[in-house]
Write an enzyme that holds these catalytic residues in place. Structure first.
Site, short mmCIF file in Angstrom:
data_model
loop_
_atom_site.label_atom_id
_atom_site.label_comp_id
_atom_site.label_asym_id
_atom_site.label_seq_id
_atom_site.Cartn_x
_atom_site.Cartn_y
_atom_site.Cartn_z
N MET A 1 -33.23 8.97 -13.74
CA MET A 1 -33.72 10.07 -12.78
C MET A 1 -34.93 10.44 -12.65
O MET A 1 -35.36 11.53 -12.70
CB MET A 1 -32.63 11.26 -13.31
CG MET A 1 -31.11 11.24 -13.06
SD MET A 1 -30.40 12.68 -13.84
CE MET A 1 -31.00 13.03 -15.48
N LYS B 1 -23.30 15.38 -7.25
CA LYS B 1 -24.80 16.00 -7.11
C LYS B 1 -25.42 15.03 -6.50
O LYS B 1 -25.61 14.10 -6.77
CB LYS B 1 -25.20 16.35 -8.51
CG LYS B 1 -24.38 17.64 -9.19
CD LYS B 1 -25.10 18.03 -10.43
CE LYS B 1 -24.25 19.12 -11.08
NZ LYS B 1 -22.96 18.68 -11.90
N ASP C 1 -17.58 12.47 -9.62
CA ASP C 1 -18.99 12.33 -9.44
C ASP C 1 -19.04 11.63 -8.15
O ASP C 1 -18.52 10.71 -7.79
CB ASP C 1 -19.79 12.03 -10.51
CG ASP C 1 -19.89 13.04 -11.55
OD1 ASP C 1 -19.74 14.54 -11.13
OD2 ASP C 1 -20.50 12.87 -12.54
#
Length: 270
Positions: free
Chosen positions: A174, A60, A37
């Site tokens: 997030m 991402k 990641d």
């Protein structure tokens, strides 16, 4: 046809490379293929990955060119395992907190591929520790909730009412881009003025930056600010402990510790 390989899904911790577990280090040294990641310290790969390992960046990043679709990650895990490879899927933080581990597990099970899960230190625990904010503390909070208010999040007004009234510490992943909305909903539902919020940018890295504010003074103190990714938000009475117990140097730099996915896609470890 080669014998099927094995996939290990492991958490690399929240940023500080020293927070990785011994078990994940062993997995890194044995892996033939590592799918990694964006929010994994480059130092971890440089220090522990086998020189012969194939490193595949599958990060991402919101609205960024180069973001890898989850379906592609699932396909890569299956493809390498069916070639008989020892595969390590390395995620930032812990694998079970706001990750897409369920999709990956379902793909592995559907193809009869052996797997193992290794936990890691999740961002909430790393951020709280390095900010000197106990997530639970007597007379402050006896429980913690991990939440997200991202683009796909749908929380009812009844639930916002409950969040505003609970004594639990709230940790939002997030959610920094929509923090003004979070604050508006909690204050509209009468959250106590005793509760504060902390935004921990790039937690546990040398670029960690902590900002705190009363929720009712959010617009004055933090309104309109763009926070460096990743940022984690802690809300509750425990945030008041930050000033007394902070121990990690606050770095006001706007530099990014984790490379953007667009840069990682072309990165080849030497």
């Amino acid at each position: 046809m080669p014998q099927k390989g094995k996939v290990i899904i492991a958490g690399a911790g929240p940023g500080d490379p020293d927070l990785i577990t011994v078990k994940t280090v062993k997995a890194l040294r044995q892996a033939e293929v590592i799918l990694v990641d964006r929010l994994v310290s480059a130092e971890i790969l440089q220090s522990y990955a086998a020189p012969s390992a194939e490193i595949v960046y599958v990060g991402k990043q919101c609205r960024s060119h180069g973001t890898t679709p989850q379906a592609t990650i699932n396909e890569l895990l299956v493809e390498y395992a069916l070639l008989g490879k020892q595969v390590l899927r390395l995620k930032g933080g812990d694998v079970s907190i706001f990750s897409n581990v369920l999709d990956e597990l379902q793909s592995l099970v559907a193809h009869g591929i052996e797997y193992e899960i290794i936990p890691g230190i999740t961002a909430a625990l790393g951020a709280a520790a390095y900010a000197g904010i106990p997530l639970t503390a007597r007379q402050h909070s006896t429980a913690v909730r991990f939440l997200t208010y991202y683009t796909y999040s749908k929380l009812t007004e009844e639930y916002w009412q409950e969040l505003a009234q609970t004594e639990d510490t709230l940790v939002f992943y997030m959610s920094s881009e929509r923090l003004a909305e979070v604050v508006e909903k909690l204050t509209r539902h009468g959250i106590s003025e005793e509760k504060q919020l902390a935004v921990v940018e790039q937690a546990t890295t040398p670029l960690q930056h902590v900002q705190t504010s009363s929720l009712y003074a959010y617009e004055k103190n933090l309104g309109g600010k763009a926070f460096v990714s990743p940022s984690l938000v802690i809300i509750g009475k425990v945030v008041s402990l930050h000033q007394e117990f902070k121990w990690f140097t606050n770095n006001p730099s706007r530099e990014h510790y984790f490379k953007p996915v667009s840069e990682q896609m072309g990165l080849v470890l030497q």
